[in-house]
Design a protein around this motif. Structure first.
Motif: not given
Length: 357
Positions: A135-142, A186-191
């Protein structure tokens, strides 16, 4: 294998440190328990069943599996990760069990497989495989693209998003910015083209957070509670600075016990797929987890030593665990998992009610 960057080498070394700590049995809290020891099945002295005909099979991610057992994420640097994951894949294909890989961050950042490539699907073509993106990677550009790549690298049936705020907080090089991550998950889950599952890594998921995720459409929940691997203890074991190690050690018994987390998740979200992990050490623990409301149970540290040896060692370990589960069903008069979920039980009266007020 492609040459690693400096960051890649640092990440790989850290993953290897984690693996060494767990293999050295320095990873568990000396005080925290899973809660399963408080639970006792009522023994059935006349089961009136054929032990060998007890049906332990179930379905997970659209595929039939032989028992409610998931081999949870194991990790290490690329070389160790490749060996362990290939061993796990071979054993799981043989026994028809699902498995989850460890962090794919190195593979994604280095542009290679990092020991996590399509070879795993070739080894295990018929069982569910779960990818892994922290999860933390989603605040590091992933974001969605990296998540899709993680799925594609191993042809995964689902993607785990681990939540490890405590580990990141006590880790000297940890990621401290967790602001806004719910919406990004949630955005990743939808994508992505496969289901997304959220899990803790030893701190447990609260009933409130489980409900928030399921209301957002994420309904595969791995509670990953306290009582097994304490990542605060793991980090403390690898930190050289005494002050930072003391800080990490202060949190070794932090979290929601696994058994309680399962009950609260199931009570709160009766239609979710609940995975019980965190200190699952035997087939009896799996039986208790299923009885409390889990669909399947996950094991990692409890089988890591066998996974580090050979596919045959891991297969033998799993066969013993599955036989323990079968005998637990037999001695509760349960011919299948549906019956096990109704077995007579002595247990604490845990409830999610107070946590939801």
């Amino acid at each position: 294998m492609a040459k690693q960057s400096r960051i890649g080498r640092v990440l790989s070394e850290r993953k290897n440190d984690h693996l060494s700590v767990v293999l050295g049995h320095r990873h568990e809290s000396p005080r925290e328990s899973t809660g399963f020891e408080q639970i006792k099945f009522v023994h059935c002295a006349l089961p009136e069943l054929d032990l060998d005909l007890i049906d332990l099979s179930t379905h997970f991610l659209g595929k039939k599996i032989s028992a409610p057992l998931l081999v949870s994420s194991m990790t290490g640097g690329p070389i160790r990760s490749a060996a362990i994951n290939e061993t796990v894949a071979a054993a799981c294909e043989e026994l028809k069990l699902p498995f989850a890989v460890g962090s794919q961050r190195v593979a994604l950042e280095e542009g290679g497989a990092g020991g996590l490539g399509k070879k795993l699907r070739a080894i295990a073509p018929s069982v569910p495989i779960m990818g892994n993106l922290g999860a933390a990677q989603l605040n590091l550009g992933f974001g969605a693209e990296e998540a899709k790549r993680a799925v594609g690298l191993i042809e995964a049936d689902a993607l785990y998003i681990p939540l490890n705020p405590l580990q990141e907080a006590v880790q000297p090089e940890g990621n401290r910015n967790w602001a806004g991550l719910f919406d990004k998950i949630v955005a990743v889950a939808q994508a992505i083209p496969v289901p997304l599952a959220v899990k803790e890594v030893g701190g447990g998921l609260s009933a409130r957070l489980v409900r928030r995720f399921t209301e957002a459409g994420i309904d595969i929940i791995d509670v990953a509670g306290a009582g097994g691997t304490s990542w605060a203890a793991v980090e403390a074991a690898r930190i050289e600075d005494p002050g930072r190690a003391s800080l990490a050690n202060a949190f070794v018994d932090w979290g929601i016990p696994t058994a309680q987390a399962v009950v609260e998740a199931r009570t709160t979200c009766p239609n979710a797929t609940i995975i019980a992990s965190g200190g699952i050490r035997s087939g009896i623990d799996i039986a208790k987890a299923v009885r409390l409301g889990a669909d399947i149970a996950g094991m990692a540290a409890g089988v890591l030593q066998a996974a580090n040896e050979s596919p045959d060692a891991l297969i033998e370990r799993f066969r013993l665990i599955i036989e323990e589960l079968r005998i637990a069903c037999f001695c509760t008069g349960s011919g299948d998992l549906a019956a096990l979920r109704m077995a007579d039980l002595h247990a604490p009266a845990w409830s999610a009610e107070e946590r939801l007020k």
